[in-house]
Enzyme design. Structure first.
Site, PDB file in Angstrom:
ATOM      1  N   HIS A  32      16.669  -1.070   1.030  1.00  0.00           N
ATOM      2  CA  HIS A  32      16.568   0.340   1.411  1.00  0.00           C
ATOM      3  C   HIS A  32      15.885   0.499   2.766  1.00  0.00           C
ATOM      4  O   HIS A  32      15.176  -0.378   3.245  1.00  0.00           O
ATOM      5  CB  HIS A  32      15.810   1.127   0.342  1.00  0.00           C
ATOM      6  CG  HIS A  32      14.384   0.701   0.181  1.00  0.00           C
ATOM      7  ND1 HIS A  32      13.396   1.065   1.071  1.00  0.00           N
ATOM      8  CD2 HIS A  32      13.784  -0.063  -0.755  1.00  0.00           C
ATOM      9  CE1 HIS A  32      12.243   0.550   0.682  1.00  0.00           C
ATOM     10  NE2 HIS A  32      12.456  -0.145  -0.428  1.00  0.00           N
ATOM     11  N   GLU A  86      12.367  -2.131  -8.278  1.00  0.00           N
ATOM     12  CA  GLU A  86      11.381  -3.021  -7.664  1.00  0.00           C
ATOM     13  C   GLU A  86      10.363  -3.492  -8.701  1.00  0.00           C
ATOM     14  O   GLU A  86      10.239  -2.914  -9.789  1.00  0.00           O
ATOM     15  CB  GLU A  86      10.691  -2.293  -6.510  1.00  0.00           C
ATOM     16  CG  GLU A  86       9.676  -3.119  -5.726  1.00  0.00           C
ATOM     17  CD  GLU A  86      10.217  -4.391  -5.086  1.00  0.00           C
ATOM     18  OE1 GLU A  86      10.617  -5.314  -5.822  1.00  0.00           O
ATOM     19  OE2 GLU A  86      10.210  -4.476  -3.845  1.00  0.00           O
TER      20      GLU A  86
END
Length: 184
Positions: free
Chosen positions: A7, A78
């Site tokens: 990202h 994550e």
């Protein structure tokens, strides 16, 4: 080929804070880098596009032009940093001198083995897909997934630095799993 797309920048990635499950948005610069990914991937077709459920990865996927095709995979979230969420390595080392995440782990979150198990689940899901696969996710999970892909212990992910908005590819050199492109 497996395309790993980290990202774009967030306020916490800019400051170096560990950003696991806190769902924060991209910065304007992070949105710009996600749009740049769209130019880099222009015309690239994927048989499967997976994204982390966290908005920074989902938004990067959307701005890169693959939002309509993407499927959310919770295994791409994550690392759960537990008590270290939102803290920089320097802040953690005040309490734990010499601390490193890949060697020492986190308090109150996931172990590196648990993150690696999720990475293996993603690999098991995509390894038989006919065609290219795109994974929109985060720095540590993608680094650990790379170590797992290569047959290395997850702790060896420390060797694979991955910047925000970076594109990397995994695949094969003849029969051997390999990194084909890294951190571009």
């Amino acid at each position: 080929m497996i395309w790993l797309i980290r990202h774009g920048e967030t306020e916490w990635s800019l400051s170096g804070a560990h950003t696991g499950r806190t769902d924060i948005p991209l910065t304007p610069a992070g949105e710009d880098s996600a749009r740049a990914i769209a130019h880099e991937l222009a015309g690239q077709e994927f048989s499967l596009v997976l994204t982390s459920p966290l908005q920074r990865a989902v938004r990067t996927c959307e701005l890169a032009g693959y939002g309509d095709q993407a499927q959310v995979d919770p295994n791409l979230a994550e690392w759960d940093y537990g008590k270290y969420e939102g803290r920089t390595s320097e802040q953690i080392r005040i309490e734990r001198p010499g601390w490193t995440i890949f060697r020492d782990g986190v308090e109150g979150g996931e172990t590196i083995g648990q993150v690696a198990a999720r990475a293996h689940d993603v690999i098991d899901r995509i390894v038989h897909v006919d065609g290219d696969v795109a994974l929109f996710a985060h720095g540590h999970i993608l680094r650990i997934l790379t170590a797992c892909w290569l047959g290395l212990p997850p702790e060896d992910a420390k060797m694979f630095v991955l910047g925000t908005g970076a594109i990397s590819t995994l695949g094969y050199e003849h029969e051997a799993r390999a990194i084909l492109r890294w951190n571009s």
